[in-house]
Design an enzyme around this catalytic site. Structure first.
Site, PDB file in Angstrom:
ATOM      1  N   ARG A  57      22.290  -6.458 -28.549  1.00 59.61           N
ATOM      2  CA  ARG A  57      22.139  -7.382 -29.679  1.00 59.61           C
ATOM      3  C   ARG A  57      21.532  -6.693 -30.902  1.00 59.61           C
ATOM      4  O   ARG A  57      21.575  -7.217 -32.011  1.00 59.61           O
ATOM      5  CB  ARG A  57      21.307  -8.604 -29.268  1.00 59.61           C
ATOM      6  CG  ARG A  57      21.102  -9.628 -30.382  1.00 59.61           C
ATOM      7  CD  ARG A  57      20.795 -11.028 -29.861  1.00 59.61           C
ATOM      8  NE  ARG A  57      19.809 -11.041 -28.806  1.00 59.61           N
ATOM      9  CZ  ARG A  57      18.492 -10.810 -28.988  1.00 59.61           C
ATOM     10  NH1 ARG A  57      18.019 -10.580 -30.178  1.00 59.61           N
ATOM     11  NH2 ARG A  57      17.686 -10.843 -27.963  1.00 59.61           N
TER      12      ARG A  57
ATOM     13  N   TYR B  63      34.231 -17.899 -51.347  1.00 65.26           N
ATOM     14  CA  TYR B  63      34.720 -18.379 -50.053  1.00 65.26           C
ATOM     15  C   TYR B  63      34.020 -19.694 -49.666  1.00 65.26           C
ATOM     16  O   TYR B  63      32.794 -19.788 -49.738  1.00 65.26           O
ATOM     17  CB  TYR B  63      34.445 -17.285 -49.030  1.00 65.26           C
ATOM     18  CG  TYR B  63      34.935 -17.551 -47.638  1.00 65.26           C
ATOM     19  CD1 TYR B  63      36.291 -17.709 -47.364  1.00 65.26           C
ATOM     20  CD2 TYR B  63      34.036 -17.611 -46.572  1.00 65.26           C
ATOM     21  CE1 TYR B  63      36.726 -17.932 -46.077  1.00 65.26           C
ATOM     22  CE2 TYR B  63      34.480 -17.827 -45.276  1.00 65.26           C
ATOM     23  CZ  TYR B  63      35.830 -17.993 -45.043  1.00 65.26           C
ATOM     24  OH  TYR B  63      36.263 -18.214 -43.758  1.00 65.26           O
TER      25      TYR B  63
ATOM     26  N   ASP C   6      30.962 -10.049 -52.333  1.00 63.73           N
ATOM     27  CA  ASP C   6      31.945 -10.056 -51.258  1.00 63.73           C
ATOM     28  C   ASP C   6      33.154  -9.249 -51.746  1.00 63.73           C
ATOM     29  O   ASP C   6      33.813  -9.624 -52.714  1.00 63.73           O
ATOM     30  CB  ASP C   6      32.324 -11.518 -50.951  1.00 63.73           C
ATOM     31  CG  ASP C   6      33.276 -11.677 -49.786  1.00 63.73           C
ATOM     32  OD1 ASP C   6      34.112 -10.781 -49.573  1.00 63.73           O
ATOM     33  OD2 ASP C   6      33.207 -12.722 -49.111  1.00 63.73           O
TER      34      ASP C   6
HETATM   35  C1  PLP Z   1      37.457 -14.792 -44.276  1.00 67.99           C
HETATM   36  C2  PLP Z   1      36.482 -14.550 -45.336  1.00 67.99           C
HETATM   37  C3  PLP Z   1      35.111 -14.513 -45.090  1.00 67.99           C
HETATM   38  C4  PLP Z   1      34.519 -14.875 -43.748  1.00 67.99           C
HETATM   39  O1  PLP Z   1      34.845 -13.965 -42.771  1.00 67.99           O
HETATM   40  P1  PLP Z   1      34.971 -14.358 -41.211  1.00 67.99           P
HETATM   41  O2  PLP Z   1      35.176 -13.050 -40.578  1.00 67.99           O
HETATM   42  O3  PLP Z   1      36.117 -15.301 -41.098  1.00 67.99           O
HETATM   43  O4  PLP Z   1      33.687 -15.015 -40.838  1.00 67.99           O
HETATM   44  C5  PLP Z   1      34.272 -14.185 -46.128  1.00 67.99           C
HETATM   45  N1  PLP Z   1      34.736 -13.923 -47.365  1.00 67.99           N
HETATM   46  C6  PLP Z   1      36.041 -13.963 -47.644  1.00 67.99           C
HETATM   47  C7  PLP Z   1      36.486 -13.655 -49.026  1.00 67.99           C
HETATM   48  C8  PLP Z   1      36.957 -14.291 -46.656  1.00 67.99           C
HETATM   49  O5  PLP Z   1      38.254 -14.384 -46.946  1.00 67.99           O
END
Ligand code: PLP
Length: 387
Positions: free
Chosen positions: A54, A107, A176
């Site tokens: 973990r 997102y 992101d």
């Molecule tokens: C899919 C997505 C996420 C989240 O990722 P997961 O792996 O599905 O938890 C975050 N940011 C963006 C832009 C995404 O498309």
């Protein structure tokens, strides 16, 4: 160190690999030590030492080393999902009473997570641009969170300008970068403090992985690795790390192919009379194209278009006529996907969020562009009255 080498070989010429072309998957939940003293020392430095799955794992570490190098970051921490990485990252940076600025569309679940934090006394404000940031910032603002290109609309943010603004005001920035992958955009080099990714999209690339990562300086990653990573328990499994490493091996060639197909398909749609507009920063007609060229070295193949219709049945007919696009969520895999957000959103929510009925999202996979273009052309003609 070029990116192709990082994706392929970085960290793989070490004695523990015994010359194997792929790294072993360390399946053990714990590691043992010669003495009690050594165990104690390892536990005190668990972000770097192998103690328990973990916290750390050698296969996961190799994936992390590659991802950190690709983003030009000091350290990376991989999670069981992108949301695991995003939730842990935001949590590590705020406390009760703090305020978060969210710039542009992000997102959906990221916004939901920020709403969830309200019960712990963390508030947030959505703003559209730096003027909005100027009006919304308060003495408690701690963090500025954004995506570029932005979610669903694919608007381009001037990353260097935003990070300079945030730095002058003592805010931490989190971006992101899932859309571009680290191959096409390196936000840390433009002043962003922490970059997050969903590895479930292009980096995994085969729609068989859910994972996430946060990348940045050790001073921000270490506390997060010791606290939120350990306590939320969204640890990446070594098997998933092996899939990340496998995905990275082909990422450069896949992204080149995605870009070529994305540009061809978006160009076709932009010229089609049944299409009102195409939201793809790779097109010269996109309002963010010039800025995109200044901060990105390529374009992935996820974009949206608006059909010339406000009829739900017509949008649904268009989607159902497509033969080479599979209908589903997610994106960035080998397979082309289609999804109409308005059709899966309640009308009242759709109206308040301003999602156009004719908005359709396409993830262009690795099929030949001509096949996809032909498919889209036939569906646009078939879904009368679009033609
Ligand atoms: C899919 C997505 C996420 C989240 O990722 P997961 O792996 O599905 O938890 C975050 N940011 C963006 C832009 C995404 O498309």
């Amino acid at each position: 160190m070029d990116d192709e080498w990082i994706c392929g070989r970085l960290g793989e010429d070490e004695p523990w690999m015994l010359g194997a072309v792929n790294p072993p998957v360390f399946e053990n939940s714990l590691f043992t030590f010669e003495t009690a003293g050594e165990l104690g020392e390892a536990i005190r430095n668990e972000d770097e030492r192998y103690v328990y799955w973990r916290g750390t794992n050698p296969t996961v570490d190799l994936a992390q080393r590659k991802l950190a190098a690709l983003e030009r970051g000091e350290r990376a921490k991989c999670f069981a999902s992108g949301m695991g990485a995003i939730a842990a990252t935001i949590s590590s940076l705020v406390k009760a009473g703090d305020h978060v600025l969210v710039l542009g569309a992000v997102y959906g679940p990221t916004t939901q997570f920020l709403r969830y934090l309200e019960k712990f006394g963390v508030t947030h404000t959505h703003v559209e641009d730096l003027d909005g940031c100027d009006s919304a910032i308060t003495a408690s603002t701690r963090l500025l969170y954004f995506e570029s290109p932005s979610y669903m609309a694919y608007a381009v943010v001037d990353i260097a300008e935003v990070t300079a603004w945030a730095r002058e005001r003592g805010l931490v920035t989190v971006m992101d970068n899932t859309w571009s992958t680290p191959l096409f955009q390196k936000p840390l080099t433009l002043g962003v403090d922490l970059v997050v990714h969903s590895l479930s999209k292009y980096i995994g690339g085969h729609s068989d992985l859910v994972g996430g990562v946060v990348i940045g300086p050790s001073r921000l990653i270490r506390p997060l690795a010791l606290t939120e990573y350990q306590l939320y328990g969204a640890a990446m499994s070594p098997h998933d790390a092996a899939k990340v490493i496998k995905g990275l091996r082909t990422l450069p060639v896949r992204m080149a192919a995605h870009q070529e197909r994305g540009l061809a398909v978006a160009g076709f749609l932009a010229d089609h009379p049944a299409v009102r507009r195409v939201n793809y920063p790779g097109l010269p007609s996109h309002p963010g194209h010039a800025q995109a060229l200044r901060q990105m070295s390529g374009f992935s193949s996820l974009f949206s278009l608006e059909l010339e219709t406000d009829s739900r049945p017509v949008v649904a007919a268009f989607i159902d006529l497509l033969r080479h696009f599979r209908i589903g969520v997610s994106w960035g895999g080998f397979e082309s996907l289609v999804n109409a957000p308005a059709l899966s959103t309640e009308e009242s929510v759709r109206a308040t969020m301003g999602i156009p009925i004719g908005l359709v999202r396409l993830s262009i996979g690795l099929e030949p562009a001509e096949t996809l273009i032909k498919d889209l052309g036939l569906a646009l003609e078939g879904a009368s009255p679009l033609a």
